[in-house]
Design a protein around this motif. Structure first.
Motif, PDB file in Angstrom:
ATOM      1  N   MET A 112       0.852  -1.201   0.000  1.00  0.00           N
ATOM      2  CA  MET A 112       0.000   0.000   0.000  1.00  0.00           C
ATOM      3  C   MET A 112       0.891   1.257   0.000  1.00  0.00           C
ATOM      4  O   MET A 112       1.872   1.305   0.743  1.00  0.00           O
ATOM      5  N   LYS A 113       0.557   2.238  -0.819  1.00  0.00           N
ATOM      6  CA  LYS A 113       1.372   3.466  -0.883  1.00  0.00           C
ATOM      7  C   LYS A 113       0.481   4.677  -0.619  1.00  0.00           C
ATOM      8  O   LYS A 113      -0.602   4.772  -1.187  1.00  0.00           O
ATOM      9  N   VAL A 114       0.965   5.547   0.258  1.00  0.00           N
ATOM     10  CA  VAL A 114       0.237   6.798   0.532  1.00  0.00           C
ATOM     11  C   VAL A 114       1.168   7.969   0.250  1.00  0.00           C
ATOM     12  O   VAL A 114       2.330   7.949   0.641  1.00  0.00           O
ATOM     13  N   SER A 115       0.619   8.973  -0.469  1.00  0.00           N
ATOM     14  CA  SER A 115       1.378  10.202  -0.689  1.00  0.00           C
ATOM     15  C   SER A 115       0.681  11.296   0.114  1.00  0.00           C
ATOM     16  O   SER A 115      -0.485  11.611  -0.129  1.00  0.00           O
ATOM     17  N   VAL A 125       6.052  10.209   0.989  1.00  0.00           N
ATOM     18  CA  VAL A 125       5.441   8.988   0.462  1.00  0.00           C
ATOM     19  C   VAL A 125       5.728   7.859   1.448  1.00  0.00           C
ATOM     20  O   VAL A 125       6.871   7.683   1.878  1.00  0.00           O
ATOM     21  N   ILE A 126       4.676   7.163   1.854  1.00  0.00           N
ATOM     22  CA  ILE A 126       4.822   6.069   2.815  1.00  0.00           C
ATOM     23  C   ILE A 126       4.327   4.768   2.176  1.00  0.00           C
ATOM     24  O   ILE A 126       3.180   4.715   1.707  1.00  0.00           O
ATOM     25  N   LYS A 170       0.515  25.180  -5.689  1.00  0.00           N
ATOM     26  CA  LYS A 170      -0.921  25.505  -5.713  1.00  0.00           C
ATOM     27  C   LYS A 170      -1.611  24.681  -4.624  1.00  0.00           C
ATOM     28  O   LYS A 170      -0.993  23.834  -3.970  1.00  0.00           O
ATOM     29  N   VAL A 171      -2.883  24.934  -4.444  1.00  0.00           N
ATOM     30  CA  VAL A 171      -3.651  24.202  -3.424  1.00  0.00           C
ATOM     31  C   VAL A 171      -3.717  22.731  -3.831  1.00  0.00           C
ATOM     32  O   VAL A 171      -3.950  22.402  -4.998  1.00  0.00           O
ATOM     33  N   GLY A 172      -3.469  21.852  -2.839  1.00  0.00           N
ATOM     34  CA  GLY A 172      -3.442  20.423  -3.133  1.00  0.00           C
ATOM     35  C   GLY A 172      -4.771  19.740  -2.866  1.00  0.00           C
ATOM     36  O   GLY A 172      -5.654  20.296  -2.207  1.00  0.00           O
ATOM     37  N   GLY A 173      -4.851  18.510  -3.375  1.00  0.00           N
ATOM     38  CA  GLY A 173      -6.114  17.774  -3.267  1.00  0.00           C
ATOM     39  C   GLY A 173      -6.143  16.758  -2.137  1.00  0.00           C
ATOM     40  O   GLY A 173      -7.054  15.945  -2.025  1.00  0.00           O
ATOM     41  N   GLY A 174      -5.095  16.763  -1.287  1.00  0.00           N
ATOM     42  CA  GLY A 174      -5.101  15.838  -0.144  1.00  0.00           C
ATOM     43  C   GLY A 174      -4.282  14.588  -0.412  1.00  0.00           C
ATOM     44  O   GLY A 174      -3.618  14.445  -1.426  1.00  0.00           O
ATOM     45  N   ALA A 175      -4.356  13.676   0.568  1.00  0.00           N
ATOM     46  CA  ALA A 175      -3.538  12.454   0.491  1.00  0.00           C
ATOM     47  C   ALA A 175      -4.045  11.541  -0.629  1.00  0.00           C
ATOM     48  O   ALA A 175      -5.248  11.501  -0.922  1.00  0.00           O
ATOM     49  N   LYS A 176      -3.112  10.833  -1.251  1.00  0.00           N
ATOM     50  CA  LYS A 176      -3.476   9.901  -2.325  1.00  0.00           C
ATOM     51  C   LYS A 176      -2.990   8.502  -1.936  1.00  0.00           C
ATOM     52  O   LYS A 176      -1.904   8.346  -1.387  1.00  0.00           O
ATOM     53  N   CYS A 177      -3.839   7.509  -2.211  1.00  0.00           N
ATOM     54  CA  CYS A 177      -3.484   6.132  -1.843  1.00  0.00           C
ATOM     55  C   CYS A 177      -3.479   5.250  -3.087  1.00  0.00           C
ATOM     56  O   CYS A 177      -4.283   5.458  -3.993  1.00  0.00           O
ATOM     57  N   SER A 178      -2.578   4.289  -3.128  1.00  0.00           N
ATOM     58  CA  SER A 178      -2.611   3.306  -4.233  1.00  0.00           C
ATOM     59  C   SER A 178      -1.956   2.015  -3.753  1.00  0.00           C
ATOM     60  O   SER A 178      -1.179   2.022  -2.796  1.00  0.00           O
ATOM     61  N   ASP A 179      -2.316   0.935  -4.391  1.00  0.00           N
ATOM     62  CA  ASP A 179      -1.644  -0.333  -4.095  1.00  0.00           C
ATOM     63  C   ASP A 179      -0.284  -0.266  -4.759  1.00  0.00           C
ATOM     64  O   ASP A 179      -0.195   0.083  -5.921  1.00  0.00           O
ATOM     65  N   VAL A 180       0.769  -0.568  -4.023  1.00  0.00           N
ATOM     66  CA  VAL A 180       2.103  -0.472  -4.681  1.00  0.00           C
ATOM     67  C   VAL A 180       2.266  -1.601  -5.700  1.00  0.00           C
ATOM     68  O   VAL A 180       1.735  -2.685  -5.468  1.00  0.00           O
TER      69      VAL A 180
END
Ligand SMILES: Nc1ncnc2c1ncn2[C@@H]1O[C@H](COP(=O)(O)OP(=O)(O)OP(=O)(O)O)[C@@H](O)[C@H]1O
Ligand SMILES: N[C@@H](CCO)C(=O)O
Length: 295
Positions: free
Chosen positions: A1-4, A29-30, A285-295
């Protein structure tokens, strides 16, 4: 699992401990995988690899404890946000660690994720303030009405801004230790007026009007001994055409709103250099928050 998990600007002028703006960059990035043991590996900016000392693993372990989940994990942190910068570095890692484990376990409850992330933030700064964690998760501009129960009001704003990062550190713990327990009623009313007007300006999308409302009477005046260069850099920004300027979180980073953000950034860097402090600027610029994806 990857979180930015993105950097954030806490306080955002008059909104001490309440307002937060998510940035598009930089990010932590975690990456996590289930394991028999708990291991942390760090790339990028230097933060502890001891799982008991890294806020990302502290938050992840806090979430597992809350869920009574018996498992270990291997965590890799690609640390893109400079610690003690004022850009919510520990907040992004704390959020990222809790969110990565939550996603791994199929947990969607945002109140639980924030509660676990606050454990990491508390380990870093000595206090469970949510105005970095919340905008890093939600994105946009957030108003943190309450942490428990979690009540967040989000404004979907869109604008560019310039961030100036001086080569000095300000510890959040230290910056909170110098704050008064009580403030004059007149200052509280001034901040209430600024904060209310700022929300109205942001909802209208009037960034020039919003810039003029970035004063603060609750924290910045008491933090001046830690940021002696603040007034001169702020003046340089305004003289170069900024609509408004303030401290990002508890500093040392500063941000400015305006038209010619490059000119403003250069003027602020020059003002820092006149104080004998190296600095760099970047426009985001203003960001859209944390993003998650399966690595
Ligand atoms: N993953 C991590 N990211 C950032 N800081 C961490 C992390 N893990 C442990 N720390 C420690 O937490 C402390 C963070 O201090 P502080 O809260 O002042 O910084 P910060 O959150 O990076 O600041 P800011 O919110 O101003 O960017 C540092 O001593 C740092 O070494
Ligand atoms: N609201 C917090 C933000 C810290 O990043 C403070 O100003 O102490």
């Amino acid at each position: 699992m990857k979180v930015s998990a993105p950097a954030t600007i806490a306080n955002f002028g008059p909104g001490f401990d309440v307002f937060g703006l998510c940035l598009d960059e930089p990010r932590d990035v975690i990456k996590v995988k289930e394991s028999d043991e708990v291991m942390v590996e760090v790339e990028g900016f230097n933060v502890p690899e001891d799982p008991e000392k890294n806020v990302a693993s502290i938050s992840a372990l806090a979430l597992l404890k809350m869920l009574k989940a018996e498992m270990g994990f291997r965590m890799k942190i690609i640390k893109g946000i400079r610690p003690k910068s004022g850009l919510g570095s520990s907040g992004a890692s704390a959020l990222g660690g809790a969110l990565a484990l939550a996603k791994l376990l199929g947990v969607e409850n945002r109140e639980l994720i924030i509660k676990a992330a606050l454990e990491g933030e508390k380990a870093a700064s000595g206090s469970a303030h949510g105005d970095n964690i919340v905008p890093s998760l939600f994105g946009g501009f957030t108003i943190l009405k309450s942490l428990s129960p979690l009540e967040v009001f989000k404004l979907d704003v869109s604008f560019k801004l310039v961030i100036v990062l001086p080569k000095v550190e300000v510890s959040t713990k230290r910056a909170r230790a110098v704050l008064p327990r009580y403030v004059p009623l007149s200052d509280a009313v001034r901040n209430l007026a600024l904060a209310s007007a700022l929300i109205s300006a942001l909802k209208e999308g009037d960034i020039e009007k919003a810039g003029k409302l970035l004063d603060d009477y609750l924290a910045i005046p008491y933090r001046k001994p830690l940021i002696p260069w603040f007034d001169n850099v702020r003046r340089a920004a305004l003289e170069s055409g900024a609509y408004g300027v303030s401290l990002s979180g508890s500093g040392p980073a500063m941000f400015a709103l305006g038209e010619d953000l490059g000119d403003i950034g250069k003027a602020m860097v020059e003002a820092f250099e006149n104080e004998g402090i190296g600095a760099e600027y970047f426009i985001t610029k203003v960001g859209g928050g944390a993003k998650c994806s399966d690595v």
